[in-house]
Enzyme design. Structure first.
Site, PDB file in Angstrom:
ATOM      1  CB  SER A 117      -0.902   0.005   1.244  1.00  0.00           C
ATOM      2  OG  SER A 117      -1.522   1.264   1.423  1.00  0.00           O
ATOM      3  CE1 TYR A 141      -3.883  -1.985   5.156  1.00  0.00           C
ATOM      4  CE2 TYR A 141      -3.444   0.260   4.429  1.00  0.00           C
ATOM      5  CZ  TYR A 141      -3.700  -1.066   4.134  1.00  0.00           C
ATOM      6  OH  TYR A 141      -3.762  -1.478   2.816  1.00  0.00           O
ATOM      7  CE  LYS A 145      -1.596  -4.193   3.312  1.00  0.00           C
ATOM      8  NZ  LYS A 145      -1.862  -5.469   2.627  1.00  0.00           N
TER       9      LYS A 145
END
Length: 332
Positions: A117, A141, A145
């Site tokens: 991402s 988040y 990643k």
């Protein structure tokens, strides 16, 4: 033809990738725990209900299908939720990936395409953002990643894993043939939320921040069509299966669209006004996030086909307007 294990294969991007794999002559095997995916989106190969955190379950799937490679989409992905529940994000996205990699090693599978991402960049210093930009995620988040990217790099150095981490920007749209699309409950993505507001499924759309240093004061993002993302995953897989080396690659169009421009595009597509209201900025939202997609073209030969926002929105609108019996608006 190669048999490919697709974790998260019943999800939004994962299901599009399964279709792209099948079209390219591969056999996708979808693995999904259905916490966020939807069984109706698995249409192009075998389906196994399972979880990447379950070693015994993974071993059974690897023994049953003997895949040559893995496409790894399975993750929890709500940025706001990650701030409230970071333990869930690190347990699922990081620990789950390690469990998957260990299973791959046990079954001698050494090729992986990872759904990463642009959240790994945080608030960028300059745009467009290249892969060499500093990595400073501002949410759990994004941090999860980035941790997985580091783990893949370390497994490459010590275990012989070859991987491509695809840092994609804002996925949007739906399969132009209407065979798969976005089913989230609750929905969190801008384009379907705008369409829901335009068609009366939601009372309004919230604009988070109207005082950014952008031409119209709203945040600017790089929206890339989900089918283009799926094609990029197949290009990445082919690169690795041909013996190509590991890399990280941005996936975006290189074009930015502001929230207010997005609203105007949805209104033109639907012929209906989008009721909306202004809300304060969300913590961690950068003013502008646009990709430099050059490496994807050079390394993978990938070019996005959907460059106009109107075309991306049209595919999402067509998917949302399909009969309920064909395209359910929520699970169950």
């Amino acid at each position: 033809m190669a048999r490919i294990l697709v974790t998260g294969g019943a999800g939004y991007v994962g299901s599009h990738a399964c279709k792209a794999l099948a079209r390219a002559g591969h056999e996708p095997v979808a693995l999904d725990n259905l916490a966020q995916g939807d069984r109706s989106l698995v249409r192009w190969g075998p389906f196994e209900v399972g979880d990447i955190t379950d070693p015994a379950g993974l071993d059974a799937v690897f023994r049953r299908y003997s895949p040559e490679a893995v496409m790894h989409f399975a993750a929890v992905t709500n940025v706001g939720e990650s701030v409230e529940n970071p333990d869930l994000y690190f347990r699922t996205n990081v620990d789950g990936t390690v469990t998957l990699l260990e299973a791959m090693e046990r079954h001698r599978v050494d090729v992986l395409v990872f759904s990463s991402s642009c959240a790994v960049y945080g608030a960028p210093d300059a745009v467009p953002v290249s892969e060499d930009h500093r990595l400073a995620p501002v949410t759990p988040y994004g941090a999860s990643k980035l941790m997985v990217e580091r783990i893949l790099s370390d497994f490459g150095q010590t275990r012989g894993l070859r991987s491509l981490s695809l840092r994609y920007f804002n996925a949007a749209g739906a399969d132009p043939d209407g065979e798969t699309g976005e089913i989230h409950d609750p929905e969190t993505h801008a384009v379907p939320l705008l369409l829901m507001a335009a068609t009366g499924r939601l009372p309004r759309f919230d604009i988070f921040g109207s005082d950014y240093p952008t031409p119209d004061g709203s945040a600017i993002r790089d929206y890339v069509h989900v089918s283009d993302l799926a094609d990029a995953h197949v290009c990445a897989l082919d690169h690795l299966l041909r013996g190509g080396g590991s890399a990280v690659v941005n996936l975006g169009t290189g074009r930015g669209t502001s929230v207010l421009q997005l609203i105007e595009a949805v209104e033109r597509t639907t012929g209906r006004p989008v009721p909306h209201r202004l809300q304060p900025r969300r913590v961690g939202d950068p003013p502008i996030l646009v990709a430099d997609p050059g490496r994807a073209g050079t390394l993978l030969g990938w070019r996005p086909r959907f460059l106009e926002m109107a075309d991306i929105i049209a595919t999402a609108h067509a998917w949302m307007e399909r009969p309920v019996g064909v395209r359910r608006t929520a699970r169950g």
